[in-house]
Design a protein around this motif. Structure first.
Motif, short mmCIF file in Angstrom:
data_model
loop_
_atom_site.label_atom_id
_atom_site.label_comp_id
_atom_site.label_asym_id
_atom_site.label_seq_id
_atom_site.Cartn_x
_atom_site.Cartn_y
_atom_site.Cartn_z
N PHE A 95 0.87 -1.22 0.09
CA PHE A 95 -0.05 0.05 0.07
C PHE A 95 0.86 1.23 0.09
CE2 PHE A 95 -1.93 3.54 2.11
CZ PHE A 95 -3.19 3.75 1.40
N TRP A 96 1.76 1.30 0.73
CA TRP A 96 2.18 2.61 1.00
C TRP A 96 3.29 2.89 0.01
CZ3 TRP A 96 0.22 6.18 3.92
CH2 TRP A 96 -0.42 5.60 5.23
N GLN A 97 4.08 1.55 -0.64
CA GLN A 97 4.77 1.97 -1.74
C GLN A 97 3.95 2.53 -2.90
OE1 GLN A 97 4.65 -0.43 0.17
NE2 GLN A 97 6.51 -1.57 0.55
N MET A 98 2.91 1.85 -3.10
CA MET A 98 2.17 2.45 -4.25
C MET A 98 1.66 4.07 -3.94
SD MET A 98 1.05 1.95 -7.36
CE MET A 98 1.04 0.50 -7.70
N HIS A 99 1.26 4.09 -2.99
CA HIS A 99 0.75 5.41 -2.42
C HIS A 99 1.56 6.54 -2.53
CE1 HIS A 99 -1.17 8.31 0.62
NE2 HIS A 99 0.12 8.59 1.12
N ASN A 100 2.81 6.33 -2.14
CA ASN A 100 3.94 7.21 -2.60
C ASN A 100 4.30 7.43 -4.05
OD1 ASN A 100 4.36 7.69 0.12
ND2 ASN A 100 5.76 6.07 0.39
N MET A 101 4.18 6.22 -4.60
CA MET A 101 4.37 6.33 -6.24
C MET A 101 3.28 7.10 -6.84
SD MET A 101 6.41 4.44 -8.70
CE MET A 101 6.71 2.88 -8.06
N LEU A 102 1.91 7.00 -6.59
CA LEU A 102 1.02 7.86 -7.13
C LEU A 102 1.24 9.31 -6.95
CD1 LEU A 102 -1.91 5.33 -6.70
CD2 LEU A 102 -0.61 5.56 -8.36
N PHE A 103 1.43 9.51 -5.76
CA PHE A 103 1.64 10.86 -5.31
C PHE A 103 3.04 11.75 -6.23
CE2 PHE A 103 -1.31 10.91 -1.48
CZ PHE A 103 -2.15 11.77 -1.83
N THR A 104 3.83 10.88 -6.48
CA THR A 104 4.95 11.03 -6.93
C THR A 104 4.78 11.57 -8.52
OG1 THR A 104 6.50 10.08 -5.27
CG2 THR A 104 7.52 10.55 -7.73
N HIS A 105 4.13 10.59 -9.00
CA HIS A 105 3.70 10.82 -10.44
C HIS A 105 2.25 11.34 -10.78
CE1 HIS A 105 7.56 8.86 -11.26
NE2 HIS A 105 7.07 7.93 -10.42
N GLN A 106 1.84 12.06 -9.94
CA GLN A 106 0.49 12.52 -9.95
C GLN A 106 -0.05 12.87 -11.30
OE1 GLN A 106 -1.10 16.18 -7.92
NE2 GLN A 106 -2.31 14.62 -6.44
N GLU A 107 0.79 13.40 -12.05
CA GLU A 107 0.54 13.95 -13.46
C GLU A 107 0.35 12.99 -14.39
OE1 GLU A 107 4.63 12.92 -13.62
OE2 GLU A 107 3.45 14.02 -12.18
N ALA A 108 0.42 11.52 -14.12
CA ALA A 108 0.53 10.48 -14.95
C ALA A 108 -0.12 9.33 -14.12
CB ALA A 108 1.96 9.95 -15.48
N LEU A 109 -1.62 9.38 -14.49
CA LEU A 109 -2.34 8.20 -13.73
C LEU A 109 -3.21 7.69 -14.61
CD1 LEU A 109 -3.54 10.16 -10.59
CD2 LEU A 109 -1.66 8.62 -10.71
N GLY A 110 -2.97 7.56 -15.92
CA GLY A 110 -3.55 6.81 -16.91
C GLY A 110 -3.52 5.17 -16.75
N ASN A 111 -4.28 4.41 -17.24
CA ASN A 111 -4.11 3.24 -16.98
C ASN A 111 -2.93 2.43 -17.32
OD1 ASN A 111 -7.17 3.24 -16.25
ND2 ASN A 111 -7.80 2.33 -18.20
N GLY A 112 -2.31 2.90 -18.40
CA GLY A 112 -0.96 2.21 -18.70
C GLY A 112 -0.05 2.54 -17.52
N TYR A 113 -0.09 3.96 -17.27
CA TYR A 113 1.04 4.04 -16.12
C TYR A 113 0.78 3.58 -14.83
CZ TYR A 113 2.28 8.25 -18.95
OH TYR A 113 2.82 9.10 -19.95
#
Length: 202
Positions: free
Chosen positions: A110-128
């Protein structure tokens, strides 16, 4: 548990307001860092596409690092993250991002993905999102199955419903020891409220 900040004993504001209180208390069902019996427990309602949620994420990281550096052996603070997506949200990728982090949580990340998503907030499309799952070496077949079958939607909705019960109408919303944080989103103001909460903790 008292802290070394005894000189700062300001009360948290608006304590008696029903809609400023957290009605669903932190528990083992939550995603949390630290210990639920810490002197100060922060509970955030947020989502991964909201720019201000990213700022709050960075702010909480700064606060946590500050406490950890000053009191490495003490149980002063913990952090809980809960999902909150407005039903009229203008963020189309917020729901899928929430399901993504829950699919990662099912595999202990959870926390690894939590940080990943905020780090790459501009790229949240399905492929990303699939790329991030690959980076974390998740079981991609299980990950994709969870997303396609919307396995974790009920969990996300429970968070949202709990937030609504506590008066949350939009993200981000932060509660410090069960009291809604109402001040500015900056390090100094948040630290002052946290210190006051720590001083009043049993």
């Amino acid at each position: 548990m008292k802290t070394p900040f005894a000189s700062m004993s300001d009360d948290l504001t608006n304590e008696n307001s029903h809609f400023n209180r957290l009605l669903i208390l932190p528990s083992q069902r939550d995603h949390y860092q630290g210990f639920l019996n810490a002197s100060v427990v922060l509970v955030e309602y947020g989502h991964y596409q909201c720019p201000q949620c990213k700022e709050v994420h960075q702010l909480i990281q700064e606060v946590h690092q500050n406490f950890s550096a000053r009191f490495p052996d003490e149980n002063w603070i913990s952090f809980v993250f809960r999902h909150f997506i407005d039903e009229h949200s203008v963020y189309p990728q917020a729901q899928k991002a929430a399901e993504t982090v829950e699919a990662a949580a099912a595999q202990g990340q959870f926390w690894q993905m939590h940080n990943m998503l905020f780090t790459h907030q501009e790229a949240l499309g399905n492929g990303y999102l699939v790329e991030y799952a690959n980076r974390l070496e998740l079981d991609i077949c299980q990950f994709l199955q969870d997303l396609s079958q919307q396995v974790h939607v009920d969990r996300i909705n429970q968070d949202i419903e709990g937030g609504l019960e506590s008066g949350v109408t939009t993200a981000p919303a932060l509660f410090v020891n069960g009291i809604r944080y109402q001040d500015r989103w900056n390090f100094e103001d948040l630290m002052a409220v946290i210190i006051a909460a720590a001083n009043s903790a049993p």
